[in-house]
Design a protein around this motif. Structure first.
Motif, short mmCIF file in Angstrom:
data_model
loop_
_atom_site.label_atom_id
_atom_site.label_comp_id
_atom_site.label_asym_id
_atom_site.label_seq_id
_atom_site.Cartn_x
_atom_site.Cartn_y
_atom_site.Cartn_z
N GLY A 1 -18.48 3.35 -5.66
CA GLY A 1 -17.62 3.54 -4.49
C GLY A 1 -17.00 2.25 -4.03
N PHE A 2 -17.79 1.17 -3.97
CA PHE A 2 -17.23 -0.11 -3.54
C PHE A 2 -16.27 -0.65 -4.61
N GLY A 3 -16.60 -0.38 -5.87
CA GLY A 3 -15.69 -0.78 -6.95
C GLY A 3 -14.34 -0.10 -6.83
N LEU B 1 0.84 -1.20 0.00
CA LEU B 1 0.00 0.00 0.00
C LEU B 1 0.87 1.25 0.00
N ASP B 2 0.58 2.19 -0.91
CA ASP B 2 1.25 3.49 -0.86
C ASP B 2 0.19 4.59 -0.85
N TYR B 3 0.63 5.84 -0.83
CA TYR B 3 -0.28 6.96 -0.63
C TYR B 3 -1.34 7.06 -1.73
N ARG B 4 -1.01 6.62 -2.96
CA ARG B 4 -1.97 6.72 -4.06
C ARG B 4 -3.18 5.83 -3.82
N TYR B 5 -2.92 4.61 -3.34
CA TYR B 5 -4.03 3.70 -3.04
C TYR B 5 -4.86 4.22 -1.87
N VAL B 6 -4.20 4.83 -0.89
CA VAL B 6 -4.91 5.39 0.27
C VAL B 6 -5.85 6.51 -0.19
N ILE B 7 -5.36 7.36 -1.10
CA ILE B 7 -6.20 8.45 -1.63
C ILE B 7 -7.43 7.88 -2.33
N ILE C 1 -11.46 8.17 -1.55
CA ILE C 1 -12.48 8.62 -2.50
C ILE C 1 -13.62 7.61 -2.57
N GLY C 2 -13.28 6.33 -2.58
CA GLY C 2 -14.31 5.29 -2.60
C GLY C 2 -15.22 5.37 -1.39
N LEU C 3 -14.63 5.60 -0.23
CA LEU C 3 -15.43 5.73 1.00
C LEU C 3 -16.33 6.95 0.95
N ILE C 4 -15.84 8.04 0.35
CA ILE C 4 -16.66 9.25 0.20
C ILE C 4 -17.86 8.97 -0.70
#
Length: 379
Positions: free
Chosen positions: A52-54, A20-26, A30-33
């Motif tokens: 979002g779940f996708g 996991l890096d920062y790009r995946y966290v971002i 967004i998916g959670l939003i």
């Protein structure tokens, strides 16, 4: 002991936490939003929850070669995503939309179709803007179609012209569709006076059953002869509407507007969301697409309202300019926004029925615009 530590080290390195890096966290954020907006705010939950779940699914880091990621040729997600990249899902969604749509209001006052056409101005102005920013013509056309506020149309055209941009364009299109209640009201109020917002519409005439049955056949012939490249979308739209109106095929109409459109919406949402894989999605071009998409949507809304005001210069029976905002093809959300804004000014003013006219004509207009662009750019 050393062997156990090696095994533990290998296990840790094989986990998503390690990769996991920062790009995946971002992107996960967004998916959670999206999921939050769909559930807590009720913004297009049938779209935002699957997308979002996708996004969460697509941004779990995995080893390449295992057949898990959506961009690997042998993965299950890749096969499901072919419904997007091959342009299969959008026509099926149009089939369901046609089986749910009542064109009576549009037929009762055909002049309102002009508002649906006027709202497509945002598509062509954004196309020119994207060209000016350095996008090639096919990419610019795919970005411009976001202004139609029609996710399936945007996906369909992008699949034909700029498949590499499907992820950001689809997410942008559906994001702005979901945010219709947020984006449109300020533009509508800015461009109209209170006196204009208080205009009450005359009751529409009653449309006969014969007219409703003839319309999908004649509409298909007229529109597809005008823009043959729109055939996959408009053919399914008008076919679905014919199933609804002819009554004798009600079982097929019910399947189209329930089982088919629900199934395809799930598959489209989850795969479009999964296509936003961080290493592919997080690029300056994606940011540019979101900015241009917002511009396209705003211009489309403004164009419809302004054109309605121009029409009133020539009409005896004035129309409420708010109806112009319904010309974008976010059905039925933009029509609901028109009703809400009008109702705020006058609780006795009911515009929803009238707004559905330009709203459904906007669906046809955006498909025709996509067909025109496609045929123009591939010849």
């Amino acid at each position: 002991m050393e062997q156990m530590l090696d095994l533990l080290s290998q296990f840790i390195q094989n986990t998503g936490y390690y990769m996991l890096d920062y790009r995946y966290v971002i992107m996960i954020g967004i998916g959670l939003i999206f999921i939050y907006l769909g559930i807590a705010k009720n913004y297009e939950p049938l779209l935002l929850v699957p997308i979002g779940f996708g996004i969460l699914v697509g941004n779990i880091p995995v080893f390449q070669g295992l057949g898990l990621a959506i961009y690997e040729d042998n993965s299950v997600l890749h096969y499901l995503y072919m419904g997007v990249t091959l342009g299969i899902y959008p026509p099926l969604i149009f089939l369901g939309i046609g089986a749910m749509t009542d064109f009576s209001t549009m037929l009762a006052r055909p002049v309102l179709m002009l508002l649906g056409a006027a709202a497509q101005t945002g598509i062509f102005l954004t196309f020119l803007g994207a060209l000016a920013l350095g996008f090639d013509p096919k990419e610019a056309a795919s970005i411009g179609i976001i202004g139609g506020a029609d996710g399936p149309t945007a996906i369909f055209l992008t699949a034909q012209l700029a498949p590499d941009l499907i992820g950001p364009i689809a997410v942008a299109a559906y994001s702005y569709m979901a945010l219709v209640p947020v984006i449109q009201p300020p533009i509508m109020k800015l461009l109209t006076t209170r006196k204009e917002r208080l205009i009450q519409m005359e009751d529409p005439r009653e449309v006969s059953k014969k007219e409703r049955i003839i319309f999908p056949v004649m509409g298909f012939l007229l529109c597809c002869l005008l823009a043959p490249a729109a055939l996959p979308l408009l053919g399914m739209l008008f076919f679905g509407n014919l199933l609804k109106e002819c009554v004798v095929a009600e079982r097929l109409a019910a399947t189209a507007r329930n089982a088919i459109i629900d199934t395809v919406t799930i598959l489209l949402g989850i795969t479009v969301g999964a296509s936003t894989q961080a290493d592919v999605f997080l690029t300056p071009r994606s940011v540019g697409i979101f900015i241009l998409g917002a511009l396209a949507f705003g211009v489309a809304t403004a164009s419809g309202v302004i054109f309605a005001k121009i029409m009133n210069l020539f009409l005896r029976s004035k129309i409420n300019p708010l109806l112009g905002a319904a010309g974008v093809s976010a059905v039925p959300d933009s029509a609901r926004v028109v009703q809400h804004v009008g109702h705020q000014e006058d609780p006795t003013n009911f515009l929803l029925m009238h707004a559905m006219g330009p709203n459904v004509s906007g669906v046809i207009g955006s498909a025709i615009a996509a067909g025109v662009m496609w045929s123009f750019l591939v010849r």
